[in-house]
Scaffold this active site. Structure first.
Site, PDB file in Angstrom:
ATOM      1  N   ALA A  57       0.839  -1.196   0.000  1.00 21.92           N
ATOM      2  CA  ALA A  57       0.000   0.000   0.000  1.00 21.92           C
ATOM      3  C   ALA A  57       0.878   1.250   0.000  1.00 21.92           C
ATOM      4  O   ALA A  57       1.647   1.480   0.928  1.00 21.92           O
ATOM      5  CB  ALA A  57      -0.915  -0.018   1.216  1.00 21.92           C
ATOM      6  N   GLN A  99       0.211  -1.141  -5.379  1.00 22.86           N
ATOM      7  CA  GLN A  99      -1.094  -0.885  -4.774  1.00 22.86           C
ATOM      8  C   GLN A  99      -1.142   0.568  -4.312  1.00 22.86           C
ATOM      9  O   GLN A  99      -0.360   0.972  -3.445  1.00 22.86           O
ATOM     10  CB  GLN A  99      -1.323  -1.820  -3.582  1.00 22.86           C
ATOM     11  CG  GLN A  99      -2.700  -1.671  -2.945  1.00 22.86           C
ATOM     12  CD  GLN A  99      -2.848  -2.519  -1.683  1.00 22.86           C
ATOM     13  OE1 GLN A  99      -2.223  -2.233  -0.663  1.00 22.86           O
ATOM     14  NE2 GLN A  99      -3.666  -3.559  -1.762  1.00 22.86           N
ATOM     15  N   TYR A 191      -9.904   0.938   4.605  1.00 23.34           N
ATOM     16  CA  TYR A 191      -9.261   2.187   4.221  1.00 23.34           C
ATOM     17  C   TYR A 191     -10.269   3.093   3.502  1.00 23.34           C
ATOM     18  O   TYR A 191     -11.447   2.763   3.406  1.00 23.34           O
ATOM     19  CB  TYR A 191      -8.010   1.899   3.392  1.00 23.34           C
ATOM     20  CG  TYR A 191      -6.976   1.125   4.199  1.00 23.34           C
ATOM     21  CD1 TYR A 191      -6.459   1.659   5.377  1.00 23.34           C
ATOM     22  CD2 TYR A 191      -6.555  -0.143   3.822  1.00 23.34           C
ATOM     23  CE1 TYR A 191      -5.539   0.958   6.145  1.00 23.34           C
ATOM     24  CE2 TYR A 191      -5.639  -0.854   4.581  1.00 23.34           C
ATOM     25  CZ  TYR A 191      -5.132  -0.304   5.752  1.00 23.34           C
ATOM     26  OH  TYR A 191      -4.242  -0.994   6.509  1.00 23.34           O
ATOM     27  N   ARG A 239      -8.559  -4.118  -5.519  1.00 27.88           N
ATOM     28  CA  ARG A 239      -8.711  -5.066  -4.402  1.00 27.88           C
ATOM     29  C   ARG A 239      -9.883  -4.577  -3.564  1.00 27.88           C
ATOM     30  O   ARG A 239      -9.902  -3.422  -3.141  1.00 27.88           O
ATOM     31  CB  ARG A 239      -7.454  -5.153  -3.552  1.00 27.88           C
ATOM     32  CG  ARG A 239      -7.669  -6.022  -2.312  1.00 27.88           C
ATOM     33  CD  ARG A 239      -6.450  -6.117  -1.425  1.00 27.88           C
ATOM     34  NE  ARG A 239      -5.628  -7.247  -1.787  1.00 27.88           N
ATOM     35  CZ  ARG A 239      -4.712  -7.795  -0.981  1.00 27.88           C
ATOM     36  NH1 ARG A 239      -4.508  -7.291   0.229  1.00 27.88           N
ATOM     37  NH2 ARG A 239      -3.991  -8.813  -1.373  1.00 27.88           N
ATOM     38  N   GLY A 331       0.480 -14.164   0.579  1.00 24.60           N
ATOM     39  CA  GLY A 331       1.123 -13.147   1.402  1.00 24.60           C
ATOM     40  C   GLY A 331       2.107 -13.715   2.391  1.00 24.60           C
ATOM     41  O   GLY A 331       3.301 -13.837   2.110  1.00 24.60           O
TER      42      GLY A 331
END
Length: 368
Positions: A57, A99, A191, A239, A331
């Site tokens: 991010a 991202q 977010y 996403r 991940g």
């Protein structure tokens, strides 16, 4: 399936293993500038065989970061730092993605709360005070701090929303200039975009709140701004938290409907995660979020759909591909083993995994 190539739009991947974006909190400066750690972290996973490597991010603006330790792409200097990493990742045979994110109320955070209490004794709900490099946070609505586990944010005004759209576009332009193949918009995990989507955190009464059309407006505006700023060769991915797993929250049905609208705006890839608002009340176990992705794929077969979460076992990941998903994102397993795609391919019987040629020359084939 896992080690087979796949193409969507202008993007060709050597296999269907995606490195999920994972925050590293590796920056000690306030400039959001990536360096050797990110080159090592992302480069190792590219050399380890992932088809698509997505960087963590990345803030579209200083206040868009999750924490003061997170990277940004709001300046040309940051763009150039990313370009170095992109060149290396692509040289290893992987596609490079980034991202883009605005954390909203979840910005100015302290990612490791146990240590934070010692270094930031005045922190409120894990939020870095301005005296220690933090910043005031913003959200679609006020009164959502407790639900998000943050300090209470201020509500975005119209001018701030419009400014943020310019920030999204500028970040996307720089991502394209840096050479990224994929730009992923972060619309998950509580977010800012997710805060607009969920009726639990969006209590606005203007054109950005209330109905599904209004709550998804900000996401559509972001997608439109980002797509217009990107070169045609760059694929646009979103996403999304496909459900909040909470009563009166964002639902899978809303995700499916919104996915169709995003396709019309130029989104070609969708990754399904879930939750991020309130306490997690969803399922657990292997591939626990995959049913969400399968539902979206069934509704939109022409959309490239991937899942993330609980996919560390090669056979579990393979099963999701056999059942129709286009790719799987990994991940934490990749943190434990940067060569996860190679190890998984070998475990599934593939004699020619996507190994760096340097490893082949060093004797991988003989050892294998």
């Amino acid at each position: 399936m896992l080690n087979t190539a796949v193409t969507t739009g202008h993007l060709s991947l050597r296999n269907r293993a995606i490195l999920a974006p994972m925050c590293q909190y590796a920056l000690t400066e306030q400039d959001g500038l990536v360096g050797d750690w990110h080159l090592m972290h992302l480069g190792a996973r590219a050399a380890g065989g992932f088809g698509l490597v997505i960087a963590e991010a990345t803030g579209i603006s200083p206040e868009g970061r999750i924490s003061p330790y997170c990277p940004g792409i709001w300046s040309d200097e940051q763009r150039d730092a990313w370009a170095r990493i992109v060149r290396f990742v692509k040289a290893q045979g992987a596609a490079a993605g980034i991202q883009l994110n605005h954390a909203g109320a979840k910005g100015s955070g302290i990612p490791w709360l146990a240590d934070a209490a010692k270094s930031h004794p005045d922190a409120v709900r894990g939020t870095v005070p301005e005296s220690d490099g933090g910043w005031p946070t913003l959200a679609p609505s006020t009164g959502v701090g407790e639900l998000l586990g943050t300090a209470e944010p201020a509500a975005l005004c119209r001018e701030q929303i419009e400014t943020s759209l310019l920030d999204w576009a500028a970040a996307a332009r720089r991502a394209g200039e840096a050479g990224f193949d994929v730009v992923q918009i972060h619309a998950a995990h509580g977010y800012l975009i997710h805060q607009f989507l969920s009726p639990l955190t969006n209590r606005r009464t203007d054109e950005w709140g209330g109905s599904l059309e209004n709550r998804t407006r900000y996401l559509r505006e972001v997608v439109t701004a980002v797509r217009a700023a990107l070169p045609e060769r760059v694929e646009l991915m979103v996403r999304i938290s496909a459900t909040d797993w909470l009563d009166d929250g964002w639902t899978l049905e809303e995700t499916i409907q919104t996915a169709g609208e995003l396709k019309e705006l130029g989104v070609t890839m969708l990754e399904c995660s879930s939750a991020g608002i309130g306490s997690f009340r969803g399922p657990s176990g292997p591939a626990y979020q995959a049913p969400l992705a399968h539902a979206v794929k069934q509704a939109h077969p022409d959309l490239f759909v991937s899942s993330v979460g609980g996919l560390h076992d090669p056979e579990v990941a393979e099963a999701q591909l056999v059942q129709g998903l286009d790719a799987v994102s990994v991940g934490r397993a990749a943190l434990r083993n940067p060569n996860w795609p190679v190890v998984s391919a070998v475990a599934l019987g593939d004699e020619h995994p996507a190994v760096s040629p340097h490893y082949w020359r060093a004797g991988f084939a003989a050892a294998h």
